[in-house]
Design a protein around this motif. Structure first.
Motif, mmCIF file in Angstrom:
data_model
loop_
_atom_site.group_PDB
_atom_site.id
_atom_site.type_symbol
_atom_site.label_atom_id
_atom_site.label_comp_id
_atom_site.label_asym_id
_atom_site.label_seq_id
_atom_site.Cartn_x
_atom_site.Cartn_y
_atom_site.Cartn_z
ATOM 1 N N VAL A 13 0.843 -1.198 0.000
ATOM 2 C CA VAL A 13 0.000 0.000 0.000
ATOM 3 C C VAL A 13 0.878 1.248 0.000
ATOM 4 C CG1 VAL A 13 -1.714 1.308 1.291
ATOM 5 C CG2 VAL A 13 -1.882 -1.173 1.181
ATOM 6 N N VAL A 58 3.351 4.776 -7.485
ATOM 7 C CA VAL A 58 2.428 4.843 -8.624
ATOM 8 C C VAL A 58 1.639 6.152 -8.612
ATOM 9 C CG1 VAL A 58 0.534 3.709 -9.811
ATOM 10 C CG2 VAL A 58 2.261 2.343 -8.655
ATOM 11 N N ALA A 79 -0.904 8.085 7.214
ATOM 12 C CA ALA A 79 -2.248 7.513 7.091
ATOM 13 C C ALA A 79 -2.222 6.013 7.370
ATOM 14 C CB ALA A 79 -2.807 7.787 5.700
ATOM 15 N N THR A 80 -1.267 5.290 6.749
ATOM 16 C CA THR A 80 -1.241 3.836 6.958
ATOM 17 C C THR A 80 -0.885 3.519 8.413
ATOM 18 O OG1 THR A 80 0.986 3.809 6.048
ATOM 19 C CG2 THR A 80 -0.775 3.106 4.608
ATOM 20 N N ILE A 92 -3.378 14.355 13.123
ATOM 21 C CA ILE A 92 -3.762 13.720 11.865
ATOM 22 C C ILE A 92 -5.019 14.367 11.302
ATOM 23 C CG2 ILE A 92 -5.014 11.823 12.987
ATOM 24 C CD1 ILE A 92 -3.905 10.138 10.556
ATOM 25 N N MET A 125 -10.113 7.832 9.873
ATOM 26 C CA MET A 125 -9.300 9.018 9.600
ATOM 27 C C MET A 125 -8.161 8.691 8.638
ATOM 28 S SD MET A 125 -10.353 11.717 10.700
ATOM 29 C CE MET A 125 -11.957 11.813 11.439
ATOM 30 N N GLY A 126 -7.484 7.552 8.895
ATOM 31 C CA GLY A 126 -6.384 7.144 8.033
ATOM 32 C C GLY A 126 -6.843 6.944 6.603
ATOM 33 N N VAL A 127 -7.980 6.265 6.441
ATOM 34 C CA VAL A 127 -8.489 5.996 5.091
ATOM 35 C C VAL A 127 -8.868 7.309 4.399
ATOM 36 C CG1 VAL A 127 -10.363 4.933 3.792
ATOM 37 C CG2 VAL A 127 -9.271 3.666 5.627
ATOM 38 N N LEU A 168 -7.660 10.291 4.961
ATOM 39 C CA LEU A 168 -6.437 11.026 4.615
ATOM 40 C C LEU A 168 -5.792 10.443 3.362
ATOM 41 C CD1 LEU A 168 -4.326 13.141 5.215
ATOM 42 C CD2 LEU A 168 -3.246 11.587 6.811
ATOM 43 N N LEU A 169 -5.683 9.096 3.353
ATOM 44 C CA LEU A 169 -5.050 8.423 2.221
ATOM 45 C C LEU A 169 -5.834 8.710 0.937
ATOM 46 C CD1 LEU A 169 -2.611 6.650 1.856
ATOM 47 C CD2 LEU A 169 -4.049 4.646 2.063
ATOM 48 N N LYS A 217 -2.099 15.077 -11.590
ATOM 49 C CA LYS A 217 -1.544 14.399 -12.756
ATOM 50 C C LYS A 217 -2.383 14.692 -13.988
ATOM 51 C CE LYS A 217 1.199 10.512 -11.178
ATOM 52 N NZ LYS A 217 1.211 9.106 -10.841
#
Lengths: 336, 334
Positions: free
Chosen positions: A127, A134, A145-146, B262, B313-315, B317-318, B329
């Motif tokens: 991940v 990528v 986050a992870t 976070i 929260m982590g998800v 943020l990611l 991009k």
């Protein structure tokens, strides 16, 4: 050869001084560690006992693996904040796997345990690597986050309880064995570091790690697929983390949901103090070794002097900040 | 393009506030349908109060991110100032003072101590980043470790009492025109910040330094001072969040800003603040904070275990950083 200027033969003393100074510059930290040991021993004579020195060596061997893992990604200008949480998750999940297999065959149990450890850790690395390589997201934020995600898994998988009932042979083989009188964790760590040194210095992937970290544009122009190198850097890091977590679990004798507590900070501290530069592409295989020994000597001494845990934390933070500033000073004297 | 001129106030507002506002509205409707208690008066106050703490911390995070940095120490700074405030107030006998002049002094000095401790940490961060030119992420990570150790050492994990009743009643739990005082405060500061960022030279400097620090230095902008100011503001706002949280619960505690770090980063990123610096809008960050506060509140209302909230929260943020990167991009490709 014609234009080579005639250099005067330096005196033996001068050569000696240069050699010593050069050695000191690269190994200043080792000297500082020794001084620190001596200082601690004046307060508590147990510090220099054979028992304790052996203890320091064993303790630091775990940190060496984690610092080496951290170094791999820092070399690419990356970072792994999720390291500590991953150690906890690996410890719990691989223990659960080993316990659930039953006690029919210890070898099978341990093999499956190690395999699960590597799979769990590598999926976190996947991940991280995917998002960084990528998608091109900032590695700090990705692993921040992870870190949160993995920490939640680690503390909920077993409802926060440690996993007991691991085979006795697990601890015997991977923590307490001492062939030729050398503790097994130290031997395994040395083998891993040797393999890592070979990988970094002798393989294309290793050289590319340095190149991508030192100058990503040049690496790209030179035909390196930077994305792949970054991705595999995070995978390599996570596999090292898995092995370290496996060994640490063997030492504990149970799967611990907060095994990795301070390991993120410790591993970063050890790598940075050991001389891995945050600007990427700069680090030696000796960096995690020396850094880990230093951090362990520091915490071991403070433990023996009964220094409060929070004061130890403050000290470590200050040491990191100083190491960062020193790294910066070293960098500004560089021409490149 | 003609439609753009005619699409009215709401659409113009949406364009200005970004996708995050749309998400916010959808979320409010969904949670309102799932759980009618969401719209109860008590819950509204609760959500807005929690959002106010986060909004304050996120202002600081936003400023630091606009100048191209990061501040991982906002959570522990909030804890530090809550403790500093409570300790000073306790020492001045804050528990026993009634609403008279001496109580005013207690509050003033206590709040000053809290604010000063936060600004001091921000100053050290700023000095290391601006003069030492060290990676902001690493320095504030080190600072997080140091200050985290200090607050635990200081309190031994025990709450520190001493905040006067009058302060708890007004700042912590009071409401004015149906909204919490803390929320009004956050909005007032937000308005000030909006003015500074959009209509003053200082705002221009902040964006310029974040976009291209070398160019800013060469054109003679006061880069060092600007960086220092950004980090000190981050310390200041984190301290304010900490003091308000302390007056809400009535004591200073080491664990007070646990998820603030976070969440403030996530709110800033969701609000469109770029990780590369130079981009960031106050109004969108506020929307991002409201979104996170409502997500957290919804999880509570739907009785989802608090441990899982870190995961969410982590998800978030990611997902937010990945989406930002993907849209970047795409815009490069166009």
């Amino acid at each position: 050869m014609i234009n080579t200027p005639h250099s005067p033969t330096p005196s033996l003393v001068a050569t000696g001084t240069t050699l010593v100074l050069g050695w000191l510059r690269h190994h200043a930290l080792l000297v500082v560690s020794l001084v620190l040991l001596a200082a601690f021993s004046t307060v508590n004579s147990n510090v220099l006992s054979i028992e304790n020195l052996r203890n320091i060596l064993v303790q630091s061997s775990y940190l060496m693996i984690f610092a080496a893992a951290q170094m791999i990604v820092i070399l690419t200008r990356g970072f792994d904040l999720s390291l500590g949480a991953t150690v906890s998750l690996v410890s719990v999940v691989s223990s659960m796997a080993m316990v659930s297999l039953g006690t029919d065959s210890t070898t099978l149990q341990l093999a499956v345990g190690l395999l699960v450890a590597i799979l769990v850790s590598a999926s976190v690395g996947c991940v991280n690597g995917f998002a960084v390589a990528v998608l091109g997201v900032n590695p700090f934020v990705v692993t921040l986050a992870t870190w949160n995600i993995v920490l939640t898994f680690a503390s909920t998988v077993s409802n926060g309880f440690p996993i007991d009932g691991l085979p006795v042979a697990f601890g015997d083989w991977f923590a307490r064995a001492a062939p030729f009188g050398l503790p097994i964790p130290l031997l395994i760590t040395l083998a891993i570091l040797l393999a890592l040194a070979w990988m970094l210095l002798r393989t294309t992937f290793g050289r590319r790690l340095f190149l991508v970290g030192a100058n990503p544009q040049a690496a790209k122009l030179g035909g390196t697929r930077n994305g792949w190198v970054l991705f595999w850097a995070y995978i390599t890091c996570s596999i090292l983390v898995a092995i370290g977590a496996f060994l640490l679990t063997a030492r504990m004798g149970s799967g611990e949901p907060n095994l990795g507590g301070s390991l993120t900070m410790d591993s970063i501290a050890a790598a940075v103090i050991g001389g891995v530069s945050l600007r990427g592409g700069e680090g030696r295989i000796s960096s995690p070794i020396i850094g880990a020994v230093f951090v362990t000597v520091l915490s071991n001494g403070m433990n023996l002097l009964r220094v409060d845990g929070s004061v130890q934390q403050i000290t470590l933070g200050l040491v990191i900040i100083v190491a960062l500033l020193v790294d910066r000073l070293r960098g500004s004297t560089r021409l490149v | 393009m003609k439609t753009l001129d005619h699409d009215g106030f709401i659409a113009a507002l949406l364009r200005r506030l970004g996708v995050v506002t749309l998400l916010l509205i959808v979320l409010i409707i969904v949670i309102g349908l799932l759980e009618p208690r969401f719209f109860s008066r008590l819950n509204q106050l609760n959500v807005l109060r929690n959002a106010a703490f986060l909004i304050l911390a996120a202002y600081g995070q936003m400023l630091v991110m606009i100048v191209g940095g990061f501040d991982l120490s906002v959570g522990v700074v909030a804890a530090l100032s809550s403790i500093a405030t409570a300790t000073v107030m306790g020492a001045m006998g804050g528990m026993s003072c009634s609403a008279d002049l001496s109580c005013g002094w207690t509050i003033l000095l206590g709040v000053s101590a809290g604010v000063a401790s936060g600004v001091l940490v921000g100053l050290i961060n700023g000095l290391c980043v601006a003069l030492g030119r060290v990676s902001a992420f690493m320095i504030t990570l080190g600072m997080m470790t140091v200050v985290g150790g200090i607050v635990v050492y200081w309190t031994n994990g025990v709450p520190i009492y001493g905040i006067p009743e009058s302060m708890t009643a007004v700042l912590g739990r009071g409401a004015w025109f149906r909204l919490p005082i803390a929320f009004w405060l956050a909005m007032a500061i937000g308005a000030l910040l909006w003015l500074i960022l959009n209509h003053t030279r200082l705002g221009l400097y902040l964006y310029a330094v974040g976009s291209n620090i070398q160019a800013s230095r060469m054109t003679g902008l006061p880069t060092t001072r600007t960086l220092l100011l950004a980090y000190m503001c981050s310390g200041l706002f984190a301290a304010m969040a900490g003091i308000l949280m302390a007056s809400r619960i009535g004591s200073g505690q080491a664990g007070i800003g646990g998820s603030l770090m976070i969440q403030s980063i996530a709110a800033a990123v969701i609000g469109g603040v770029s990780l590369r610096g130079g981009v960031g809008k106050v109004e969108r960050v506020i929307a991002g904070c409201l979104l996170l506060a409502i997500v957290e509140n919804s999880l509570n209302l739907l009785r989802i275990e608090s441990k899982l909230q870190a995961l969410v929260m982590g998800v978030i943020l990611l997902a937010a950083v990945s989406l930002e990167q993907l849209s970047l991009k795409r815009s490069h490709r166009d």
